[in-house]
Design an enzyme around this catalytic site. Structure first.
Site, PDB file in Angstrom:
ATOM      1  N   HIS A 199       0.836  -1.208   0.000  1.00  0.00           N
ATOM      2  CA  HIS A 199       0.000   0.000   0.000  1.00  0.00           C
ATOM      3  C   HIS A 199       0.871   1.259   0.000  1.00  0.00           C
ATOM      4  O   HIS A 199       0.656   2.178  -0.804  1.00  0.00           O
ATOM      5  CB  HIS A 199      -0.901  -0.033   1.235  1.00  0.00           C
ATOM      6  N   GLU A 200       1.867   1.289   0.881  1.00  0.00           N
ATOM      7  CA  GLU A 200       2.715   2.480   0.980  1.00  0.00           C
ATOM      8  C   GLU A 200       3.623   2.634  -0.240  1.00  0.00           C
ATOM      9  O   GLU A 200       3.925   3.761  -0.659  1.00  0.00           O
ATOM     10  CB  GLU A 200       3.543   2.438   2.261  1.00  0.00           C
ATOM     11  N   HIS A 251       1.719   4.559  -2.735  1.00  0.00           N
ATOM     12  CA  HIS A 251       1.848   6.003  -2.521  1.00  0.00           C
ATOM     13  C   HIS A 251       3.210   6.508  -3.008  1.00  0.00           C
ATOM     14  O   HIS A 251       3.305   7.568  -3.630  1.00  0.00           O
ATOM     15  CB  HIS A 251       1.697   6.332  -1.039  1.00  0.00           C
TER      16      HIS A 251
END
Length: 210
Positions: free
Chosen positions: A123-124, A127
């Protein structure tokens, strides 16, 4: 979805399809109580990252991952999330802050059973490559700026629903960029892959710090 495993970390095949080669560099361990109980955006946050910054060998395509004990959203020690990342557009503004910070409860085998499969890192990384949350902007355009992720009013947490019924598609609760437990998030859309590739070429092409 196939997962390519290197040590304890897992990178999804979607990242492999970006056309990058991952070189896993040595890790280092630092004992520092101020950094371990981590407050995002604090002076300790800045000091931690600055201590590892090497101007001659710091590149925009090098992913730095910092593992801490907890991540708090304020000095009141309110546990806010399992990780956070910097966006590629921010790199030239302050390269020392670039990277991903993860709580150790969310690494593979960590203490949080809902987040200990390593998908918080995925997920990170999304980003870090430039993706927004799937619920960015709720039911209002331009949302996450990805045309093939259905609009979502609020985080899904694995619950099947259609929170934007006036727009096409049910909530993308299996998407890595939603908030959901590791057991149910497992995909990027082709639009997200294309966006990561476009932003990678624009911002994370390995240019040294200027």
């Amino acid at each position: 979805m196939e997962l390519h495993e290197r040590g304890r970390w897992k990178c999804p095949s979607s990242f492999i399809s970006l056309g990058v080669t991952w070189n896993f560099l040595p890790t280092s361990h630092t004992v520092n109580a101020d950094w371990y109980s981590h407050v995002r955006g604090s002076t300790n946050d800045v000091a931690m990252k600055a201590s590892f910054f090497d101007e001659e060998n710091h590149f925009s395509n090098t992913l730095h991952i910092y593992i801490v004990g907890s991540i708090n959203v304020s000095s009141d020690n309110v546990d806010g999330n399992k990780g956070y990342a910097t966006y590629p557009q921010a790199y030239n503004g302050d390269p020392t802050l670039d990277g991903v910070v993860l709580a150790n409860s969310a690494i593979p085998g960590g203490s949080d059973p809902n987040y200990n499969q390593g998908k918080a890192l995925i997920h990170e990384m999304g980003h870090w490559f430039g993706l927004y949350h799937t619920f960015e902007g709720g039911c209002t355009e331009p949302n996450d700026q990805i045309p093939d992720t259905p609009q979502e009013r609020y985080p899904g947490f694995c619950s099947e629903k259609d929170s934007c019924p006036d727009n096409a598609g049910s909530d993308p609760i299996h998407n890595f960029m939603d908030y959901g437990y590791d057991s149910c998030i497992n995909e990027f859309t082709q639009g997200q892959i294309n966006q990561m590739n476009d932003l990678r070429r624009l911002y994370r092409h390995g240019t040294p710090v200027q």
